[in-house]
Every structure is written in structure tokens, then in C-alpha cells.
Design an enzyme around this catalytic site. Structure first.
Site, PDB file in Angstrom:
ATOM      1  N   LYS A 173      36.782  54.685  59.169  1.00 37.57           N
ATOM      2  CA  LYS A 173      36.986  56.288  57.816  1.00 37.57           C
ATOM      3  C   LYS A 173      36.745  57.174  59.289  1.00 37.57           C
ATOM      4  O   LYS A 173      35.649  57.747  60.021  1.00 37.57           O
ATOM      5  CB  LYS A 173      36.522  56.399  56.829  1.00 37.57           C
ATOM      6  CG  LYS A 173      36.365  57.978  56.316  1.00 37.57           C
ATOM      7  CD  LYS A 173      35.917  58.541  55.565  1.00 37.57           C
ATOM      8  CE  LYS A 173      34.796  59.479  56.047  1.00 37.57           C
ATOM      9  NZ  LYS A 173      35.199  60.803  56.443  1.00 37.57           N
ATOM     10  N   GLY A 225      24.793  58.205  59.668  1.00 36.86           N
ATOM     11  CA  GLY A 225      25.084  59.157  59.618  1.00 36.86           C
ATOM     12  C   GLY A 225      23.821  60.053  59.018  1.00 36.86           C
ATOM     13  O   GLY A 225      22.607  59.938  59.049  1.00 36.86           O
ATOM     14  N   SER A 226      23.901  61.066  57.910  1.00 37.46           N
ATOM     15  CA  SER A 226      22.606  61.835  57.339  1.00 37.46           C
ATOM     16  C   SER A 226      22.093  60.604  56.631  1.00 37.46           C
ATOM     17  O   SER A 226      23.123  60.113  56.193  1.00 37.46           O
ATOM     18  CB  SER A 226      23.187  62.852  56.777  1.00 37.46           C
ATOM     19  OG  SER A 226      23.881  62.828  55.803  1.00 37.46           O
ATOM     20  N   THR A 227      21.034  60.822  56.102  1.00 36.86           N
ATOM     21  CA  THR A 227      20.204  60.408  54.752  1.00 36.86           C
ATOM     22  C   THR A 227      20.295  60.315  53.889  1.00 36.86           C
ATOM     23  O   THR A 227      20.789  60.058  52.566  1.00 36.86           O
ATOM     24  CB  THR A 227      18.747  60.653  55.437  1.00 36.86           C
ATOM     25  OG1 THR A 227      18.163  60.258  56.730  1.00 36.86           O
ATOM     26  CG2 THR A 227      17.745  59.728  54.336  1.00 36.86           C
ATOM     27  N   THR A 229      23.333  61.205  52.605  1.00 39.26           N
ATOM     28  CA  THR A 229      24.630  60.302  52.758  1.00 39.26           C
ATOM     29  C   THR A 229      24.061  58.376  52.497  1.00 39.26           C
ATOM     30  O   THR A 229      24.939  57.929  52.017  1.00 39.26           O
ATOM     31  CB  THR A 229      26.120  61.107  53.384  1.00 39.26           C
ATOM     32  OG1 THR A 229      25.868  62.089  53.626  1.00 39.26           O
ATOM     33  CG2 THR A 229      26.948  60.270  53.168  1.00 39.26           C
ATOM     34  N   GLY A 230      23.485  58.633  53.116  1.00 36.05           N
ATOM     35  CA  GLY A 230      23.276  57.356  53.658  1.00 36.05           C
ATOM     36  C   GLY A 230      22.668  56.873  52.032  1.00 36.05           C
ATOM     37  O   GLY A 230      22.894  55.716  51.192  1.00 36.05           O
ATOM     38  N   GLU A 247      22.720  53.919  59.717  1.00 38.80           N
ATOM     39  CA  GLU A 247      22.349  54.388  61.075  1.00 38.80           C
ATOM     40  C   GLU A 247      21.988  55.774  60.550  1.00 38.80           C
ATOM     41  O   GLU A 247      22.841  56.592  59.953  1.00 38.80           O
ATOM     42  CB  GLU A 247      22.863  53.810  61.942  1.00 38.80           C
ATOM     43  CG  GLU A 247      23.170  52.917  62.294  1.00 38.80           C
ATOM     44  CD  GLU A 247      21.514  52.335  62.796  1.00 38.80           C
ATOM     45  OE1 GLU A 247      20.810  52.742  63.077  1.00 38.80           O
ATOM     46  OE2 GLU A 247      21.432  50.787  63.331  1.00 38.80           O
ATOM     47  N   CYS A 282      21.427  62.011  67.441  1.00 38.36           N
ATOM     48  CA  CYS A 282      20.342  61.080  65.971  1.00 38.36           C
ATOM     49  C   CYS A 282      19.047  60.905  66.770  1.00 38.36           C
ATOM     50  O   CYS A 282      17.936  61.345  66.188  1.00 38.36           O
ATOM     51  CB  CYS A 282      21.093  59.701  65.774  1.00 38.36           C
ATOM     52  SG  CYS A 282      21.451  58.112  66.901  1.00 38.36           S
ATOM     53  N   GLU A 382      15.526  68.517  59.365  1.00 39.28           N
ATOM     54  CA  GLU A 382      16.125  67.627  61.215  1.00 39.28           C
ATOM     55  C   GLU A 382      17.125  68.543  61.327  1.00 39.28           C
ATOM     56  O   GLU A 382      18.202  69.114  60.513  1.00 39.28           O
ATOM     57  CB  GLU A 382      16.957  66.251  60.721  1.00 39.28           C
ATOM     58  CG  GLU A 382      17.775  65.421  62.147  1.00 39.28           C
ATOM     59  CD  GLU A 382      18.754  64.690  61.973  1.00 39.28           C
ATOM     60  OE1 GLU A 382      19.357  64.527  60.880  1.00 39.28           O
ATOM     61  OE2 GLU A 382      18.944  63.771  62.816  1.00 39.28           O
TER      62      GLU A 382
HETATM   63  P1  NAD Z   1      27.077  62.822  57.204  1.00 42.38           P
HETATM   64  O1  NAD Z   1      26.848  61.634  56.302  1.00 42.38           O
HETATM   65  O2  NAD Z   1      27.713  64.010  56.303  1.00 42.38           O
HETATM   66  O3  NAD Z   1      28.521  62.962  57.556  1.00 42.38           O
HETATM   67  C1  NAD Z   1      28.448  61.261  57.809  1.00 42.38           C
HETATM   68  C2  NAD Z   1      30.072  60.384  57.527  1.00 42.38           C
HETATM   69  O4  NAD Z   1      30.059  59.964  56.274  1.00 42.38           O
HETATM   70  C3  NAD Z   1      31.376  61.392  57.833  1.00 42.38           C
HETATM   71  O5  NAD Z   1      32.812  60.289  58.031  1.00 42.38           O
HETATM   72  C4  NAD Z   1      31.515  61.936  55.761  1.00 42.38           C
HETATM   73  O6  NAD Z   1      33.126  62.070  55.570  1.00 42.38           O
HETATM   74  C5  NAD Z   1      31.467  60.554  55.788  1.00 42.38           C
HETATM   75  N1  NAD Z   1      30.836  60.953  54.161  1.00 42.38           N
HETATM   76  C6  NAD Z   1      29.859  61.656  53.730  1.00 42.38           C
HETATM   77  N2  NAD Z   1      30.389  61.866  52.350  1.00 42.38           N
HETATM   78  C7  NAD Z   1      30.040  60.811  52.191  1.00 42.38           C
HETATM   79  C8  NAD Z   1      30.166  59.565  50.717  1.00 42.38           C
HETATM   80  N3  NAD Z   1      29.442  59.997  49.682  1.00 42.38           N
HETATM   81  N4  NAD Z   1      30.744  58.084  50.451  1.00 42.38           N
HETATM   82  C9  NAD Z   1      31.327  57.982  51.579  1.00 42.38           C
HETATM   83  N5  NAD Z   1      31.086  58.867  52.993  1.00 42.38           N
HETATM   84  C10 NAD Z   1      30.528  59.867  52.961  1.00 42.38           C
HETATM   85  O7  NAD Z   1      26.783  62.999  58.239  1.00 42.38           O
HETATM   86  P2  NAD Z   1      26.759  64.427  59.588  1.00 42.38           P
HETATM   87  O8  NAD Z   1      26.493  65.319  58.936  1.00 42.38           O
HETATM   88  O9  NAD Z   1      28.158  63.935  59.887  1.00 42.38           O
HETATM   89  O10 NAD Z   1      26.078  63.363  61.099  1.00 42.38           O
HETATM   90  C11 NAD Z   1      25.412  63.983  61.155  1.00 42.38           C
HETATM   91  C12 NAD Z   1      24.147  62.758  60.720  1.00 42.38           C
HETATM   92  O11 NAD Z   1      24.351  61.853  61.126  1.00 42.38           O
HETATM   93  C13 NAD Z   1      22.415  63.310  61.076  1.00 42.38           C
HETATM   94  O12 NAD Z   1      21.617  63.075  60.268  1.00 42.38           O
HETATM   95  C14 NAD Z   1      22.375  62.954  62.135  1.00 42.38           C
HETATM   96  O13 NAD Z   1      20.827  62.283  62.848  1.00 42.38           O
HETATM   97  C15 NAD Z   1      23.177  61.506  61.711  1.00 42.38           C
HETATM   98  N6  NAD Z   1      22.918  59.692  62.664  1.00 42.38           N
HETATM   99  C16 NAD Z   1      22.795  58.959  62.861  1.00 42.38           C
HETATM  100  C17 NAD Z   1      22.476  57.616  63.871  1.00 42.38           C
HETATM  101  C18 NAD Z   1      21.812  57.003  63.898  1.00 42.38           C
HETATM  102  O14 NAD Z   1      22.404  55.632  64.761  1.00 42.38           O
HETATM  103  N7  NAD Z   1      20.322  56.763  63.499  1.00 42.38           N
HETATM  104  C19 NAD Z   1      23.538  58.365  64.594  1.00 42.38           C
HETATM  105  C20 NAD Z   1      24.762  59.501  64.754  1.00 42.38           C
HETATM  106  C21 NAD Z   1      23.941  59.994  63.557  1.00 42.38           C
END
Ligand code: NAD
Length: 486
Positions: A173, A225-227, A229-230, A247, A282, A382
Site C-alpha cells: 500500500k 509507521g506510527s506507534t 497505527t501500529g 517498525e 524514525c 516524537e
Molecule cells: P502513520 O502510522 O500515520 O501511517 C503509516 C502508513 O499506515 C500509511 O501508509 C497510512 O496510510 C497507513 N495507515 C494508517 N492507518 C492505518 C490503519 N488503520 N490500518 C492500516 N494502515 C494504516 O505514520 P506516518 O505519520 O505516515 O509516519 C511517521 C511515523 O512513522 C513516525 O512515528 C516515525 O517514527 C515512524 N517511522 C518508523 C520507522 C521505523 O523503522 N521504526 C521508520 C520510519 C517512520
């Protein structure tokens, strides 16, 4: 000029057409960089069906055959590196040198995983008096890869490349912000792979993302992505107990010990890490703890170095820092800076604009904040942007306690002239990666396992371990001798 009408790979999202959406240049909001079709849940479901159908034949190939396709895709990406990097700068905002490094590292990462074909095929065979035991790794099935916008191309690659090599089929995605360069690289892969092995869908997390993380045919979700959403994904993926790689966010401490000389190397090392990609990384130094004996000297040197930064459009070679990628992120950082001001902290915007007005895009100057305490929002949260708090500490005990006082545990760094001593202190930090005298993108290369403690993640990416994580461990055992005992 990049192709400004790049669409997702033809094999994705063809039958269910969604609404078009425009991707704009965050350094020049008037410029449309490209247009994508926002897929609906049905597009994701169709992609999963194709991936499911493709799985038996793809997983049935030898790993070296799969690797050959990956090697060809890496070559194709290298050939178009300049155009894809320029596209990434236009849609993301990061400077061209960083965008070029991301595409270069993408091809290298694909090759790194393609080089692990023997690792994938390895089997441990134990013959003993009771028979034979074979231990092997087998692909899981359909893997969904979901990534954010900050390093979209490389982060996706770190997840799909090991999964594909191991024999899984993959649906990626695209992030809503900065989807075009990733889409362009994935097209190169799709062209090298059999139908259905890799599909690409654009769309929102709430619809397309959820469609993938709840789909019964998806066996694993690899998410960056973000904690927040994780957490949602962990809940959604529980429906059929999917394997998960998460991650997540980080709030990395950098500790400057009394034994660190505040010189050019140290200041530039932390500065580059903190303001690279406008702080939208990140693992970047996001809160700096400096021994009180070095504090004033460090704040002055760091601010002076930040004053040398030039903010503008990332294709301008004079520019060292681009805009933030999107308005929501800019607002988050600005609010944290305002909260710091209200607390009475010293807030010092540094550097200068070149060739742009602040209002042309999502711009903000690199900002140095001192005079905060551990409980301040800019220290606890963060920021994911170019505003860095600097706090003093008096003892190493205190530095360790402050560094570990976080629900995050992605990475950290310890800075000292005495490397052995720094390694000792590093062992006391609760983070998946603790760097010594470095802390920026590239410090953790593709072969080094990477991931977070605490709420910074589940599982590990990079390295051979990410091949393991996208496979199941299988035992085939002949215990003939047991028959005799019955
Ligand atoms: P986010 O969690 O908002 O979005 C990440 C992805 O998840 C996007 O593609 C989004 O469309 C998708 N998404 C959102 N809601 C969802 C759901 N309910 N189900 C499935 N997918 C969904 O993150 P962001 O704001 O785009 O990114 C920034 C964050 O990512 C920061 O917290 C950063 O630290 C983290 N990050 C972590 C790493 C790592 O390796 N640990 C690397 C890069 C970024």
C-alpha cells in the site's frame, strides 16, 4: 523532468477505478507533481486475490530464480535513479542528495536480499539413531506491506525484498503523501515478476490499509509507521492471528558525555542526524542530553552550526534542508515549539531561507530549544521535525535514567572521546540500536538487524532476520525408532 503523470503499476488497481488525487510539491504548493488513483477496499481485496493465486508457483521456484528477478529489478532502478530521485524530492521535499541516496540504497538493498538465496534455501539435517530431522524455513503466503511517507521507497524495500525472496507474494500500500517515487520503483519490480506476485495499491490507511490488515488471506503484515497505527494494526490483524512486523515511532536520546570534546565532528554528527530530511526520520537524535560541564559550549556550537543550514527547494544545490512533507506534520512541530515557548524555554530558529518564502510550502527553520525539562511535550513526544530540545545532566546515572524515561526505544546514541566507555554506557540504554559517535540515516545498514524496544516496535527488520520473520519454521521429522517403543 520526471514523468508527472506516473500512475501505480498497471497490474494494480485496474478494474476498480477510484478517485484521482493530486500529489503536490511541499516546497511549491502551486506545483502538482503527479496524479494517482486512490483505490478503494475492493482494489486491495482484488490485489490480495491475485497474490494468493500467484503464491503456489512463486513459492515453488528456487530462491535463486526469485533472486534473479530481484537483481534485474535493481539494475532497472539504478538506470532510472536520477529521474526517480528528482521525483522523490519534488513530492517529498527532501534535498536531492538525500533522495538520490535513498534510491541508491533501494537498489543496494534489493541486491543485498537477492544475495541471500542460499540463506533462504538452507536446511539443517540431523541424522541420529532415531531417524532424521529436517529444519527449514517456508514462505507464509500473502504479505501486506504498509509504509509511511518519510522514506517511502527504502522502507518499503526493506520489507518487500526479504518477503519476495523468501517466496511470499506481496501487496504494497502506497503512503498517501509521497507515493510517486515508490510507485515508480515498484513498477520496475512488477515488470520483472510473474503476474500477481507483487501488487501495488494506493489509498487511505482507514480504507485500503484496513482492508489489507483484516483480510483473511493475508498471512503477514509488515508495517512501518506510527506507534498509534501500529496498535490499531495489531488489533485488526488479530482476526486471523497474522504474523506481524511493526517498525514504529521513536524518540531517540543522544547523550553527550563529559568525555566528549565538543568539536566540529561531534556537532556536525548530531546536527546532520537531527535535521536530515527536516528531522522526519524514525531514528534521529530527537532529545539531546549534554553533560553540564559541556552544556553551554555545546548549545552555542550547535546553534552556530544550525545557522549555516540553508532551507529551500530540495533541487536547489545551495539548499541543505527542505520543507516538511505535509501540513499536519508542520503543525505538530510548530505546536510543540509553541508549548516550549509557553514554558519559558529559549527557542532559537536558526539558518536561513534561500530562493523561497516561508509560505511557498510547508517550511520551518531548524530550531534549537533549551531550558526545557524532562516532562516538556517536546521532550516526551516524537516531534518528527526540525526542532531539537537540549537538556543538561550531571551524572551518567541521571543520563541513563533520562534516556530510558520513554515508552519509545527505537535507537539512541552515546558520544565520547572514549569509545570503550561509550560502549559500556550503551549497554544500559533501552533501545534496539545504540550508536556510538554517530546517529543518522545510514548508521544502520541493510545487513544490521533493526527494530524497537517497548512501544517502538515488534520484531526486527533488516538483515537475515527479516527473511526469517517472513517465513515459518518447519520441522520434518522421521522418528522411526519410536514405533519400536510403542
Ligand atoms: P502513520 O502510522 O500515520 O501511517 C503509516 C502508513 O499506515 C500509511 O501508509 C497510512 O496510510 C497507513 N495507515 C494508517 N492507518 C492505518 C490503519 N488503520 N490500518 C492500516 N494502515 C494504516 O505514520 P506516518 O505519520 O505516515 O509516519 C511517521 C511515523 O512513522 C513516525 O512515528 C516515525 O517514527 C515512524 N517511522 C518508523 C520507522 C521505523 O523503522 N521504526 C521508520 C520510519 C517512520
Amino acid at each position: 523532468m520526471p514523468d508527472s503523470t506516473l500512475t501505480p503499476p498497471v497490474r494494480a488497481a485496474t478494474t476498480h477505478v477510484g478517485e484521482p488525487f493530486s500529489v503536490r510539491n511541499p516546497a511549491r504548493l502551486v506545483e502538482e507533481v503527479g496524479v494517482l488513483t486512490r483505490g478503494r477496499a475492493a482494489v486491495a481485496e482484488e490485489a490480495v486475490d491475485r497474490a494468493y493465486a500467484a503464491f503456489p508457483s512463486w513459492s515453488g521456484l528456487g530462491a535463486h530464480e526469485r533472486a534473479a528477478a530481484l537483481f534485474r529489478a535493481a539494475d532497472a532502478i539504478d538506470l532510472e535513479r536520477a529521474a526517480i530521485a528528482e521525483l522523490l524530492t519534488r513530492e517529498h521535499g527532501k534535498v536531492l542528495a538525500d533522495a538520490t541516496a535513498e534510491i541508491t540504497n533501494t537498489a543496494k538493498t534489493i541486491r543485498y536480499y537477492a544475495g541471500l538465496a542460499d540463506y533462504v534455501e538452507r536446511e539443517t539435517v540431523l541424522d541420529d539413531a532415531r531417524g532424521r530431522i529436517i529444519e527449514r524455513r517456508v514462505a507464509m503466503g500473502v504479505v501486506a506491506v504498509i509504509v509511511p511517507w518519510n522514506y517511502p521507497v527504502l522502507l518499503a524495500t526493506l520489507m518487500y525484498a526479504p518477503a519476495l525472496l523468501a517466496g511470499n507474494t506481496v501487496v504494497v500500500k502506497l503512503p498517501e503523501n509521497a507515493p510517486l517515487a515508490l510507485s515508480a520503483t515498484l513498477q520496475r519490480l512488477v515488470q520483472e515478476l510473474p503476474e500477481g506476485v507483487l501488487s501495488v495499491v494506493a489509498g487511505s490507511g482507514g480504507e485500503v490499509g484496513v482492508a489489507l490488515t483484516t483480510h483473511p488471506k493475508v498471512r503477514r503484515v509488515s508495517f512501518t509507521g506510527s506507534t498509534e497505527t501500529g496498535r490499531t494494526i495489531m488489533r485488526d490483524a488479530s482476526s486471523n492471528l497474522k504474523s506481524l512486523g511493526l517498525e514504529l515511532g521513536g524518540n531517540d536520546p543522544a547523550i553527550v558525555l563529559e568525555s566528549a570534546t565538543v568539536n566540529h565532528r561531534l556537532v556536525q554528527g548530531i546536527l546532520r542526524g537531527a535535521f536530515m530530511t527536516s528531522g522526519q526520520v524514525c531514528y534521529a537524535p530527537k532529545r539531546l542530553y549534554v553533560h553540564r560541564s559541556r552544556y553551554s559550549e555545546f548549545v552555542d556550537a550547535f546553534t552556530a552550526a544550525a545557522d549555516e543550514l540553508v532551507v529551500g527547494f530540495g533541487l536547489d544545490p545551495a539548499v541543505s534542508m527542505g520543507p516538511l512533507n505535509n501540513k499536519a506534520q508542520l503543525n505538530t512541530v510548530k505546536e510543540l515549539v509553541e508549548a516550549s515557548r509557553r514554558e519559558g524555554a529559549s527557542v532559537r530558529p536558526a539558518g536561513r531561507y534561500e530562493g523561497v518564502e516561508e509560505t511557498d510550502g510547508f517550511f520551518m527553520l531548524p530550531t534549537v530549544v533549551s531550558g526545557l525539562d524532562q516532562h516538556s511535550p517536546l521532550v516526551q513526544q516524537e516531534q518528527f521535525g526540525p526542532a531539537v530540545p537540549i537538556l543538561p545532566f550531571d551524572s551518567e546515572e541521571e543520563a541513563v535514567a533520562l534516556a530510558n524515561d520513554s515508552e519509545y526505544g527505537l535507537a539512541a546514541s552515546v558520544w565520547s572521546d572514549d569509545t570503550e566507555h561509550a560502549f559500556g554506557l550503551a549497554r544500559r540504554i533501552q533501545a534496539g540500536s545504540v550508536f556510538v559517535n554517530v546517529h543518522r540515516v545510514g548508521a544502520s545498514d541493510a545487513s544490521m538487524p533493526f527494530g524497537g524496544f517497548k512501544q517502538s516496535g515488534v520484531g526486527r527488520g533488516h538483515g537475515e532476520i527479516s527473511v526469517d520473520e517472513s517465513t515459518e519454521l518447519q520441522i520434518i521429522a522421521d522418528r522411526t525408532d519410536m514405533q519400536a517403543q510403542i
